[in-house]
Enzyme design. Sequence first.
Site, PDB file in Angstrom:
ATOM      1  N   ASP A  92       7.093   2.257  -0.694  1.00 52.56           N
ATOM      2  CA  ASP A  92       6.609   2.569  -2.033  1.00 52.56           C
ATOM      3  C   ASP A  92       7.774   3.235  -2.778  1.00 52.56           C
ATOM      4  O   ASP A  92       8.486   4.060  -2.214  1.00 52.56           O
ATOM      5  CB  ASP A  92       5.415   3.524  -1.905  1.00 52.56           C
ATOM      6  CG  ASP A  92       4.845   3.968  -3.240  1.00 52.56           C
ATOM      7  OD1 ASP A  92       5.413   3.602  -4.279  1.00 52.56           O
ATOM      8  OD2 ASP A  92       3.840   4.688  -3.239  1.00 52.56           O
ATOM      9  N   ASP A 271      -2.790  -0.262   1.830  1.00 56.59           N
ATOM     10  CA  ASP A 271      -2.341   0.949   2.505  1.00 56.59           C
ATOM     11  C   ASP A 271      -3.153   2.105   1.970  1.00 56.59           C
ATOM     12  O   ASP A 271      -3.664   2.045   0.849  1.00 56.59           O
ATOM     13  CB  ASP A 271      -0.851   1.219   2.249  1.00 56.59           C
ATOM     14  CG  ASP A 271      -0.632   1.863   0.879  1.00 56.59           C
ATOM     15  OD1 ASP A 271      -0.449   3.097   0.823  1.00 56.59           O
ATOM     16  OD2 ASP A 271      -0.675   1.146  -0.135  1.00 56.59           O
TER      17      ASP A 271
END
EC number: 2.4.2.29
Length: 376
Positions: A92, A271
Amino acid sequence: MKFTRVANDKETKARAGSITTDHGTIETPIFMPVGTVGSVKGVHQRELKNDINPDIILGNTYHLYLRPQTPILEQAGGLHKFMNWDRNILTDSGGYQVYSMSSNRKIKEEGVKFKSHIDGSYHVFTPENVMEVQRSIGADIIMAFDECTPYPCDYNYAKRSMHMTHRWLERCLTHLKKTPFKYDYEQTFFPIVQGSCYKDLREQSAEYIANAGAAGNAIGGLSVGEPAEEMYAMTDIVCSILPEDKPRYLMGVGTPINILENIALGVDMFDCVMPTRNARNGMLFTAHGSINIKNLKWADDFSPVDEMGITFVDTEYTKAYLRHLFTVNELLGKQIATIHNLGFYLWLTREARKHIIAGDFRAWKDKMVKQMDNRL
């Protein structure tokens, strides 16, 4: 990276597929355990690989940039070698962490100035240097730098933010063309759809992202406090626009029920910190509902933690013993609960895949949603 669709469900938009990278194959739908700082909290890599068995895990650019810092990661040969993980990693870009530090950051067109949560030092993230950091980390899939808007969010703010995210995307793409891979494998770049919970903005952003021609695409800015119905509505809109021949990643989502409902809308990758964070607080997810293992009712329950569980902790320990560990604040309790929850999330997405391929996903999904909505 190569994405292959294996099967499509006839009654929903769910699909089963596979993503192939230089670090192996990812069977979708998939849940990615969150390894924020190069570690899935409380879990050895051996347990992660042999018992939980994910094809891919997630790391975070913001945290890895601050510690251990990119020079250390480069000396180690990248995050894979640093943490001894030979399967896939996604990073990320840090956009969500910037969002979550609203009192300690300033967003401008150039980028974001923020204060470290560790020592209060100031740093700046731009689309360009975030790409550099992700090159140094060396994840197989890297994310565009974006702004994650809060919920609720004023329409005009959401619109300005979305357009800035699109401009930042162009800067990410331009910089990546100038920046070679740092290790002996390729990296794949995913842009991110934004637009808060406004239908027209989500449509506009999804069109823009689809036209970027990336190998995969992500949906951001959800699971930030909006009702589940709004999350599903926005996901449905975006998935109807993003290319069918590329994987779709819904960032930061969510509960087991959220995951199944979003699989039904066409999402491939997920996620969330929920299975690990909730585990450390004593909440276990199971196919028949959630368990607060701290409750007195489990004090003399000598049945296995989860007879249907896929990991060794599910049958080697009892609910009574696990409750005892939480009562005395023994770290082993949190580890057991974490391994169980991650194992359950991986089981859930893999069962979803089996039922998509078998052609009975809709009926199975509806049954599972009803079962998991219980508190045991």
